[in-house]
Design a protein around this motif. Sequence first.
Motif, mmCIF file in Angstrom:
data_model
loop_
_atom_site.group_PDB
_atom_site.id
_atom_site.type_symbol
_atom_site.label_atom_id
_atom_site.label_comp_id
_atom_site.label_asym_id
_atom_site.label_seq_id
_atom_site.Cartn_x
_atom_site.Cartn_y
_atom_site.Cartn_z
ATOM 1 N N LYS A 136 51.853 25.848 33.805
ATOM 2 C CA LYS A 136 53.156 26.369 33.381
ATOM 3 C C LYS A 136 53.327 27.849 33.725
ATOM 4 C CE LYS A 136 54.169 22.974 29.869
ATOM 5 N NZ LYS A 136 54.741 22.754 28.552
ATOM 6 N N ASP A 137 52.336 28.438 34.415
ATOM 7 C CA ASP A 137 52.470 29.821 34.870
ATOM 8 C C ASP A 137 53.593 29.924 35.896
ATOM 9 O OD1 ASP A 137 50.269 30.383 33.322
ATOM 10 O OD2 ASP A 137 48.939 30.864 35.009
ATOM 11 N N ILE A 138 54.409 30.962 35.764
ATOM 12 C CA ILE A 138 55.425 31.191 36.784
ATOM 13 C C ILE A 138 55.148 32.469 37.566
ATOM 14 C CG2 ILE A 138 57.227 29.875 35.612
ATOM 15 C CD1 ILE A 138 58.418 32.650 34.855
ATOM 16 N N ALA A 139 54.289 33.338 37.029
ATOM 17 C CA ALA A 139 53.906 34.552 37.754
ATOM 18 C C ALA A 139 52.589 35.068 37.200
ATOM 19 C CB ALA A 139 54.986 35.621 37.619
ATOM 20 N N ARG A 140 51.789 35.625 38.106
ATOM 21 C CA ARG A 140 50.541 36.300 37.746
ATOM 22 C C ARG A 140 50.435 37.548 38.606
ATOM 23 N NH1 ARG A 140 45.153 33.468 36.312
ATOM 24 N NH2 ARG A 140 45.837 31.889 34.843
ATOM 25 N N ILE A 141 50.133 38.667 37.959
ATOM 26 C CA ILE A 141 49.841 39.885 38.715
ATOM 27 C C ILE A 141 48.607 40.534 38.097
ATOM 28 C CG2 ILE A 141 52.247 40.271 39.409
ATOM 29 C CD1 ILE A 141 52.299 42.612 37.389
ATOM 30 N N THR A 142 47.939 41.342 38.886
ATOM 31 C CA THR A 142 46.775 42.075 38.419
ATOM 32 C C THR A 142 47.144 43.550 38.350
ATOM 33 O OG1 THR A 142 45.322 40.459 39.441
ATOM 34 C CG2 THR A 142 44.350 42.576 38.884
ATOM 35 N N VAL A 143 46.811 44.184 37.225
ATOM 36 C CA VAL A 143 47.111 45.603 37.034
ATOM 37 C C VAL A 143 45.837 46.320 36.592
ATOM 38 C CG1 VAL A 143 49.562 45.246 36.516
ATOM 39 C CG2 VAL A 143 47.902 45.201 34.648
ATOM 40 N N PRO A 144 45.685 47.589 36.995
ATOM 41 C CA PRO A 144 44.474 48.319 36.611
ATOM 42 C C PRO A 144 44.507 48.750 35.146
ATOM 43 C CG PRO A 144 45.934 49.734 37.875
ATOM 44 C CD PRO A 144 46.556 48.367 37.875
ATOM 45 N N VAL A 145 43.324 48.847 34.555
ATOM 46 C CA VAL A 145 43.174 49.354 33.193
ATOM 47 C C VAL A 145 43.053 50.874 33.281
ATOM 48 C CG1 VAL A 145 41.652 49.415 31.179
ATOM 49 C CG2 VAL A 145 42.080 47.259 32.358
ATOM 50 N N ARG A 146 43.731 51.562 32.360
ATOM 51 C CA ARG A 146 43.668 53.024 32.310
ATOM 52 C C ARG A 146 43.135 53.452 30.950
ATOM 53 N NH1 ARG A 146 49.389 54.383 35.329
ATOM 54 N NH2 ARG A 146 48.980 52.989 37.081
ATOM 55 N N THR A 147 42.577 54.643 30.906
ATOM 56 C CA THR A 147 42.047 55.183 29.655
ATOM 57 C C THR A 147 43.143 55.985 28.961
ATOM 58 O OG1 THR A 147 39.849 55.306 30.622
ATOM 59 C CG2 THR A 147 40.240 56.618 28.640
ATOM 60 N N ALA A 148 43.350 55.707 27.681
ATOM 61 C CA ALA A 148 44.355 56.420 26.888
ATOM 62 C C ALA A 148 43.822 57.796 26.494
ATOM 63 C CB ALA A 148 44.710 55.612 25.647
ATOM 64 N N LYS A 149 44.725 58.781 26.434
ATOM 65 C CA LYS A 149 44.332 60.129 26.010
ATOM 66 C C LYS A 149 43.855 60.143 24.566
ATOM 67 C CE LYS A 149 47.009 63.537 28.533
ATOM 68 N NZ LYS A 149 48.139 64.452 28.420
ATOM 69 N N ASN A 150 44.550 59.391 23.715
ATOM 70 C CA ASN A 150 44.245 59.322 22.288
ATOM 71 C C ASN A 150 44.051 57.868 21.883
ATOM 72 O OD1 ASN A 150 44.694 62.191 21.763
ATOM 73 N ND2 ASN A 150 46.835 61.726 22.193
#
Length: 192
Positions: A143-157
Amino acid sequence: MKKLFLVIAIFAGAFSSPQLYAQNTPETTKDNDGPNFSKLDVSPMDVALFRGENNEPMARVLYSRPQTRDREIFGKLVPYGEVWRTGANEATEITLYEDMMVGDKTIKKGTYTLFTIPQEKEWTVILNNSTNVWGAYDYHVEKDIARITVPVRTAKNPIEALSMSFAPSNGGANLFIGWDDRFVQIPFKEVK
C-alpha cells in the motif's frame, strides 16, 4: 412463591443505581459534579499545518507526541530498521490539500499514513494508503505510494517531545520531524 421472587427481583432492578450499568458519563456522574473527563494522554495529539501564499491550507500532519522521559530513543525505544508509526498511538497521518511532489513522485491530494524506517544515518519516509490504523501493526508494503530516503541531522538542543513543523521552501514546504537529539527534513514541492 416463585412469583414473589420474580416481583422482588424486578422491583429491586428498577431501583438499583444506574452507575452499575452505565459508563460514568455527564448524565450519570455522582451528585451532578459535571462530566468525568479523562486525564491528559501521556503522548498528546498535535497538528502541524502548512499554509500557502494565500493562506490556504496545503498540508496537515496529525500525530501523537511521545516524550523522551530520560529514555534512549533511537536504536532502543524506536528500533533501527523497523517500520515506525512516527509517533505514538495511532499512526501519523498527513493530508495534502493539493497534488504535491515527494522526491520524484507526484502524490495526489488526499490523506495518507506517514510511516518511517529510522536508521542511524538516514530514514526512509513512507506515504501509505492505509489510514485510520493503530501503530504500525497494520502496515502493508503493497500500500506504499511513495518512499524517499532523507539524512538524519543532529539537533542543536534536545527535543523532549516528538515534534513536527513545516517551513516554507522554494516551491513548497519542508516537513521537519525531530525528537531527542535528531531530526529529518522531508521536502514537499507544489505540482505546477
